[in-house]
Design a protein around this motif. Structure first.
Motif, PDB file in Angstrom:
ATOM      1  N   LYS A 124      -5.472   1.385   7.225  1.00 31.06           N
ATOM      2  CA  LYS A 124      -6.809   0.785   7.348  1.00 31.06           C
ATOM      3  C   LYS A 124      -6.903  -0.493   6.521  1.00 31.06           C
ATOM      4  O   LYS A 124      -7.437  -1.507   6.963  1.00 31.06           O
ATOM      5  N   LYS A 125      -6.371  -0.447   5.299  1.00 33.39           N
ATOM      6  CA  LYS A 125      -6.418  -1.631   4.422  1.00 33.39           C
ATOM      7  C   LYS A 125      -5.511  -2.749   4.963  1.00 33.39           C
ATOM      8  O   LYS A 125      -5.887  -3.915   4.929  1.00 33.39           O
ATOM      9  N   GLN A 141       0.858  -1.185   0.000  1.00 34.15           N
ATOM     10  CA  GLN A 141       0.000   0.000   0.000  1.00 34.15           C
ATOM     11  C   GLN A 141       0.889   1.228   0.000  1.00 34.15           C
ATOM     12  O   GLN A 141       1.993   1.200   0.549  1.00 34.15           O
ATOM     13  N   LYS A 177      -6.933  -4.955   7.882  1.00 37.45           N
ATOM     14  CA  LYS A 177      -7.829  -6.055   7.495  1.00 37.45           C
ATOM     15  C   LYS A 177      -7.039  -7.323   7.164  1.00 37.45           C
ATOM     16  O   LYS A 177      -7.467  -8.423   7.451  1.00 37.45           O
TER      17      LYS A 177
END
Length: 159
Positions: A151-152, A144, A155
């Motif tokens: 946030k990604k 990322q 997960k």
């Protein structure tokens, strides 16, 4: 002759495209702890996922993502977090005091300097901050960059 030139252009384009991708296996590296001691692949704590974050102390995106990482630290407590910067050592504590107080003293967080400027040609980041989550065996799980990466990653870390 035209065919040969066209073939060369296509080959170069494919080669450039392949070289612009992030490494799917954790590359060999040497960065430096703030005390000046070298830190390489051999020093990684085994048995956990590894999150490498390239950041710059003056980057607003890095400031926001580091603040988000600190706020959601509970989700990352079982991950080795290596935060790498090319900044000078004197500014790094100020960065954490301002944007993520205490994150740099967590037991699984290590701040490293890229004194030889090797992160960019080795990991091929697209922008600041760049975040690479590797499995315990060194396989890239997720890449990322920019805003929203923490946030990604949160997960994926829980899986």
């Amino acid at each position: 002759m035209k065919f040969r030139n066209l073939l060369l252009i296509v080959l170069l384009a494919v080669t450039f495209q392949l070289s612009a991708q992030q490494p799917t296996l954790l590359p060999q590296f040497t960065f430096y702890r703030l005390d000046g001691k070298a830190f390489s692949n051999a020093d990684i704590k085994q048995g956990k996922k590894n999150l490498f974050i390239l950041f710059d102390c003056t980057c607003e995106h890095c400031q926001r993502e580091t603040k988000m990482l600190n706020a959601s630290y509970a989700q990352f407590k079982d991950v080795n977090i290596y935060m790498i910067t090319m900044d000078e050592a004197y500014i790094i504590p100020q960065f954490f005091d301002s944007y993520a107080k205490g994150l740099n003293s967590k037991p699984n967080v290590l701040i490293l300097q890229d004194k030889k400027r090797m992160f960019i040609p080795t990991f091929l980041p697209k922008q600041y901050p760049s975040m690479y989550l590797y499995s315990s065996t060194g396989k890239l799980l997720m890449y990322q960059s920019g805003d929203g990466g923490i946030k990604k990653l949160a997960k994926v870390v829980g899986k």
